[in-house]
Design a protein around this motif. Structure first.
Motif, mmCIF file in Angstrom:
data_model
loop_
_atom_site.group_PDB
_atom_site.id
_atom_site.type_symbol
_atom_site.label_atom_id
_atom_site.label_comp_id
_atom_site.label_asym_id
_atom_site.label_seq_id
_atom_site.Cartn_x
_atom_site.Cartn_y
_atom_site.Cartn_z
ATOM 1 N N SER A 30 9.285 -2.687 3.962
ATOM 2 C CA SER A 30 9.722 -3.218 5.040
ATOM 3 C C SER A 30 9.110 -3.148 6.505
ATOM 4 O O SER A 30 9.000 -2.035 6.756
ATOM 5 N N VAL A 31 9.109 -4.277 7.368
ATOM 6 C CA VAL A 31 8.507 -4.019 8.557
ATOM 7 C C VAL A 31 9.248 -3.851 9.663
ATOM 8 O O VAL A 31 9.143 -3.200 10.830
ATOM 9 N N CYS A 32 10.464 -4.110 9.591
ATOM 10 C CA CYS A 32 11.649 -3.870 10.441
ATOM 11 C C CYS A 32 12.873 -4.248 10.114
ATOM 12 O O CYS A 32 12.868 -4.685 8.920
ATOM 13 N N GLU A 33 13.871 -3.975 10.796
ATOM 14 C CA GLU A 33 15.255 -4.358 10.646
ATOM 15 C C GLU A 33 15.553 -5.386 11.864
ATOM 16 O O GLU A 33 15.242 -5.145 12.856
ATOM 17 N N LEU A 34 16.197 -6.613 11.436
ATOM 18 C CA LEU A 34 16.350 -7.765 12.322
ATOM 19 C C LEU A 34 17.940 -7.544 12.899
ATOM 20 O O LEU A 34 18.588 -7.702 11.908
ATOM 21 N N ASN A 35 18.040 -7.275 14.197
ATOM 22 C CA ASN A 35 19.437 -7.140 14.738
ATOM 23 C C ASN A 35 20.048 -8.190 15.222
ATOM 24 O O ASN A 35 21.148 -8.523 15.002
ATOM 25 N N SER A 36 19.367 -8.891 16.462
ATOM 26 C CA SER A 36 20.019 -10.080 16.926
ATOM 27 C C SER A 36 18.799 -10.788 17.745
ATOM 28 O O SER A 36 17.502 -10.287 17.845
ATOM 29 N N PHE A 37 18.897 -12.064 18.211
ATOM 30 C CA PHE A 37 17.963 -12.842 19.257
ATOM 31 C C PHE A 37 18.880 -13.770 19.957
ATOM 32 O O PHE A 37 19.892 -13.974 19.671
ATOM 33 N N LEU A 38 18.096 -14.267 20.951
ATOM 34 C CA LEU A 38 18.691 -15.229 21.883
ATOM 35 C C LEU A 38 17.248 -15.741 22.672
ATOM 36 O O LEU A 38 16.181 -15.080 22.854
ATOM 37 N N PHE A 39 17.629 -17.015 22.997
ATOM 38 C CA PHE A 39 16.476 -17.605 24.062
ATOM 39 C C PHE A 39 16.815 -17.461 25.545
ATOM 40 O O PHE A 39 18.132 -17.761 25.724
ATOM 41 N N THR A 40 15.919 -17.063 26.507
ATOM 42 C CA THR A 40 16.399 -16.847 27.586
ATOM 43 C C THR A 40 15.408 -17.862 28.645
ATOM 44 O O THR A 40 14.366 -18.146 28.167
ATOM 45 N N GLU A 41 16.006 -18.218 29.811
ATOM 46 C CA GLU A 41 14.938 -19.089 30.475
ATOM 47 C C GLU A 41 13.921 -18.003 31.251
ATOM 48 O O GLU A 41 14.140 -17.010 31.353
#
Length: 211
Positions: free
Chosen positions: A200-211
């Motif tokens: 495994s390369v990482c654990e994915l926790n969350s994400f969002l787009f910002t301006e």
């Protein structure tokens, strides 16, 4: 329609979810009732699509595959790639929502997807950055972000991981520039690539787009 779906590595972990269905009634002689199937998505009650400008917990993934098919031997499931790790908590003493379950075991060849985001939230003349919160796991890797389709979709950007990164939750910023608003809803996919196989390369926790 409210249902639950399997998460984690055994039969006993479930995630509650909801999906809209349509009921069509044809009255009169020979009439009938037609009920559509609910689609397996990440939306729940967000019927217009998830808001890409708000943080999305990784555990809402509705699409995850590994380099080889999964298998099971009751009550356990075995994955060569990504899956949602359940978070069990006491609602009386913990404030961590169950939706914050991370997506783990993101090995080379894994794909994680979310259906759907409301792309009308993007402004035509605004540049955006994708902020991904993840936990590196000591592997050199690239994560491609695709809109629409995991193979032929529009690539929004790539983030790079290296084996020297601290293995703690980290925000990684990916400039994606301008995203043209589209009518309707679009899926978002994370494609994991690495020369190191089976780790495994990482654990994915969350994400969002910002301006």
């Amino acid at each position: 329609m409210v249902y639950h779906r399997q998460t984690g590595g055994d039969e006993y972990s479930r995630q509650a979810m909801a999906a809209p269905i349509r009921v069509k009634v044809e009255k009169g002689k020979g009439g009938k009732v037609t009920i559509s199937e609910g689609e397996y998505t990440s939306e729940g009650f967000a019927l217009e699509g998830l808001d890409p400008l708000k943080r999305t917990p990784a555990g809402l993934a509705c699409y995850y595959v590994g380099p080889t098919p999964s298998s099971n031997s009751y009550p356990n499931f075995f994955y060569s790639g990504s899956y949602v790790r359940p978070t069990r908590y006491n609602p009386l003493s913990d404030n961590k929502p169950a939706a914050l379950c991370p997506v783990v075991n993101n090995t080379a060849g894994s794909v994680v997807g979310y259906k759907y985001f409301n792309t009308n939230k993007f402004q035509k003349k605004t540049d955006y950055t994708l902020v991904v919160n993840l936990t590196p796991e000591g592997v050199d890797a690239t994560v491609r972000v695709l809109l629409g389709d995991p193979v032929k979709g529009t690539e929004l950007g790539r983030l790079t991981l290296n084996k020297h990164m601290a293995q703690v939750p980290t925000d990684v910023r990916v400039p994606v520039g301008r995203i043209r608003p589209k009518q309707g809803k679009q899926a978002l996919y994370f494609v994991f690539e690495s020369a190191t196989q089976g780790k495994s390369v990482c654990e994915l926790n969350s994400f969002l787009f910002t301006e």
